[in-house]
Design an enzyme around this catalytic site. Structure first.
Site, PDB file in Angstrom:
ATOM      1  CB  ALA A 179       1.900  12.318   5.700  1.00  0.00           C
TER       2      ALA A 179
ATOM      3  CB  VAL B 218      16.075  -6.886   4.476  1.00  0.00           C
ATOM      4  CG1 VAL B 218      16.779  -8.083   4.605  1.00  0.00           C
ATOM      5  CG2 VAL B 218      15.940  -6.828   6.247  1.00  0.00           C
TER       6      VAL B 218
ATOM      7  NE  ARG C 261      18.637 -11.955  -3.328  1.00  0.00           N
ATOM      8  CZ  ARG C 261      17.653 -11.893  -4.160  1.00  0.00           C
ATOM      9  NH1 ARG C 261      17.120 -13.707  -3.588  1.00  0.00           N
ATOM     10  NH2 ARG C 261      17.151 -11.504  -5.271  1.00  0.00           N
TER      11      ARG C 261
ATOM     12  CB  VAL D 227      -3.729  -4.611  -8.829  1.00  0.00           C
ATOM     13  CG1 VAL D 227      -4.116  -4.202 -10.249  1.00  0.00           C
ATOM     14  CG2 VAL D 227      -3.858  -5.818  -8.353  1.00  0.00           C
TER      15      VAL D 227
ATOM     16  N   GLY E  81       0.866  -1.268 -11.102  1.00  0.00           N
ATOM     17  CA  GLY E  81       2.151  -0.642 -10.725  1.00  0.00           C
ATOM     18  C   GLY E  81       1.947   0.449 -10.445  1.00  0.00           C
TER      19      GLY E  81
ATOM     20  N   GLY F 284      14.392  -3.748 -15.681  1.00  0.00           N
ATOM     21  CA  GLY F 284      13.653  -3.964 -14.450  1.00  0.00           C
ATOM     22  C   GLY F 284      12.107  -3.923 -14.824  1.00  0.00           C
TER      23      GLY F 284
ATOM     24  CD  GLU G 190       7.356  -9.593 -11.537  1.00  0.00           C
ATOM     25  OE1 GLU G 190       7.065  -9.835  -9.699  1.00  0.00           O
ATOM     26  OE2 GLU G 190       6.605  -8.914 -12.130  1.00  0.00           O
TER      27      GLU G 190
ATOM     28  CE  LYS H 160       1.027  -7.501 -11.923  1.00  0.00           C
ATOM     29  NZ  LYS H 160       1.847  -6.448 -12.741  1.00  0.00           N
TER      30      LYS H 160
END
Ligand code: HSE
Length: 422
Positions: free
Chosen positions: A30, A40, A42, A123, A125, A178, A181, A196
Site C-alpha cells: 500500500a 462498532v 453490538r 460479490v 467473497g 458462518g 446471512e 450480487k
C-alpha cells in the site's frame, strides 16, 4: 491510513486480524500502514481480545479521525444512512454489503465522487470478480455471466446430492460455519445471489435494475425426487446466477438449474463460488474461489483498503460501476417470462390408464417436446405416482400454460413444478 469498522462480526474480526498479521506485506504494497483503530459492535464483550477501540456508538466512529469507514453491518437503509454520512465527511468507504448496493449503487456512486468506494467483497467473497469485469475485461461486450454465487446454497445442494443430506440440518450447519446471512432466507430464497447479480449487471451492461425487476427463485422446493432424476440423467443441481445478452436485451435471473456433470461449473462444490464470464473478444474466462466466510471476504475488503491507500484521497481510479458515460445504445432488461431453455418437470398424478397420453398431448399442443422420461417405481398413497421428465428447448410461457392445463385435470395432484436446464 486509519480505518473504522461498522459491524465487527465474523468478517470484521478477520479484517482486523489480517491487517495485523499481514501488516508488513500490506504496508509494503500500500505504501502506508493501514491501521484498524475503532469498531462498532453490538456485543463488545466477545470482541475484547481485538486490539482496537470498541464502541456501540456509530457517531463516535464517524466523529473519529479515521480515513475510511468499512461497513459490514448488513441491511439496506441504516447502512445507506451511515455510508452517506461517511462520504459527506470526506471519508472513503469499503463495504461487503450487496443488499445496500442492489438498491443504492447509483446514488452511492454519485455521492462518492472522487472518494474511494470499494465493494469487491460484496460479490463472490474472495474472488476478485468486480476488478476483473470492471478493469480486466473492459475491452469486451459481455455476452454472459453465469455463476454460483451463494456459498450457503451450494453447500446445501452439494450435501443433498452427494450424501442424501436433509435440507434443514444442512442449512443449520452452514449457519454455524458462518456462511449464511443473518436471515438465511436471503440465501435459500435466491435474494443474496440476486443482489450480487445486479451489481455485476451494472458493471457489465450499465443496467440499473432492482431485485423486484428480475426473476428470483430459491432452492427451498428441491425434493429428493429432483435429486434422483438429476443423478439418473447425469446432472448436478446448482443455484445459478445468470446474466445473458440476447439482442439488445439482457436476461437477469437467479434460479436452481440442472447442469450436465461434465460442465466445469457443475464441479464447483461446497461453499465454493465460481463465475464464468463470456466476452465477445476474449471468449470464456472463469473465476473460482471461496465465496463466503470470514477470511475470504476480509481478503477482498483489505484489497480495497490497499487500493484506497495507494491512490490517496482521489481513490476512484476507475468508475465505480464500470462506465464513465452512459452507452449510446442502452441495453434494456428482458421480461421475466421471456426465457427459452430446456426444462425438467415434476408432477404428481393418479397412476391410471391414459394419464401419460393426456399429459403428453397437453405438452405437445404447446410445442413442448419431451426428451427424457422417468416414472417413480413406487406408487404413493391413494394410487398417486410421480412423473419426472425433461424437455427440449422451449418457451417458458408455453410451459406455464401447459402447467395451468395439467393442474386442472382430475388426475392431477396440484401444479407441476420445474427446474430449468442450462
Ligand atoms: N451468505 C453468503 C453466501 C455470504 O452464502 O454466499 C457471502 O455473500
Amino acid at each position: 491510513m486509519k480505518i473504522g469498522i461498522v459491524g465487527v462480526g465474523t468478517v470484521g474480526r478477520s479484517v482486523v486480524e489480517i491487517l495485523q498479521e499481514n501488516k508488513e506485506i500490506i504496508s509494503a504494497r500500500a505504501g502506508v500502514e493501514i491501521t484498524p483503530v475503532i469498531g462498532v459492535a453490538r456485543d463488545i464483550e466477545s470482541k475484547k481480545d481485538l486490539d482496537i477501540l470498541l464502541t456501540t456508538s456509530i457517531d463516535e466512529l464517524l466523529d473519529s479521525d479515521i480515513d475510511v469507514v468499512v461497513e459490514l453491518m448488513g441491511g439496506v437503509e441504516k447502512p445507506y444512512e451511515i455510508v452517506t454520512k461517511a462520504l459527506e465527511r470526506g471519508k472513503s468507504v469499503v463495504t461487503a454489503n450487496k443488499a445496500l448496493l442492489a438498491y443504492h449503487r447509483y446514488e452511492l456512486q454519485t455521492k462518492a465522487g472522487e472518494l474511494g468506494f470499494g465493494f469487491e467483497a460484496s460479490v463472490a467473497g474472495g474472488i476478485p470478480i468486480i476488478k476483473s469485469l470492471r478493469e480486466g475485461l473492459s475491452a469486451n461486450h459481455i455476452e454472459s455471466i453465469v455463476g454460483i454465487m451463494n456459498g450457503t446454497c451450494n453447500f446445501i445442494l452439494t450435501k443433498m446430492m452427494s450424501e442424501g443430506a436433509e435440507f434443514a440440518p444442512t442449512l443449520k450447519e452452514a449457519q454455524e460455519l458462518g456462511y449464511a446471512e443473518a436471515d438465511p432466507t436471503f440465501d435459500i430464497g435466491g435474494f443474496d445471489a440476486a443482489h450480487k447479480l445486479l451489481i455485476l449487471a451494472s458493471i457489465a451492461y450499465g443496467i440499473d435494475a432492482k431485485p423486484e425487476d428480475i426473476l428470483i427463485e430459491g432452492i427451498e422446493s428441491i425434493t429428493s425426487d429432483d435429486i434422483s432424476f438429476a443423478k439418473e440423467f447425469g446432472y448436478s443441481i446448482k443455484l445459478l446466477t445468470i446474466a445473458k445478452k440476447v439482442g439488445d436485451k439482457v436476461e437477469l435471473r437467479v434460479h436452481p438449474a440442472l447442469i450436465k456433470n461434465e460442465k466445469m461449473i457443475a464441479k464447483v462444490d461446497g461453499v465454493m463460488n465460481a463465475v464464468s464470464v463470456y466476452g465477445d473478444k476474449v471468449g470464456e474466462t472463469m473465476y473460482y474461489g471461496p465465496g463466503a466466510g470470514g477470511n475470504a471476504t476480509a481478503s477482498a475488503v483489505v484489497a480495497d483498503l490497499i487500493d484506497i491507500a495507494r491512490n490517496g484521497k482521489n481513490a476512484q481510479t476507475s468508475p465505480m460501476l464500470g462506465f464513465t458515460k452512459p452507452l449510446e445504445k442502452n441495453l434494456s432488461l428482458a421480461n421475466k417470462g421471456d426465457v427459452e431453455t430446456k426444462y425438467y418437470i415434476r408432477m404428481n398424478v393418479k397412476d391410471e390408464t391414459g394419464v401419460l397420453a393426456t399429459v403428453a398431448k397437453i405438452l405437445g399442443d404447446k410445442d413442448i417436446s419431451i426428451e427424457t422420461f422417468l416414472q417413480s417405481p413406487h406408487t404413493k398413497k391413494d394410487n398417486i405416482t410421480t412423473i419426472l421428465l425433461s424437455t427440449h428447448s422451449c418457451q417458458e410461457v408455453k410451459v406455464m400454460e401447459a402447467f395451468d392445463e395439467i393442474e386442472q385435470l382430475s388426475i392431477s395432484q396440484g401444479r407441476p413444478s420445474m427446474i430449468r436446464i442450462e
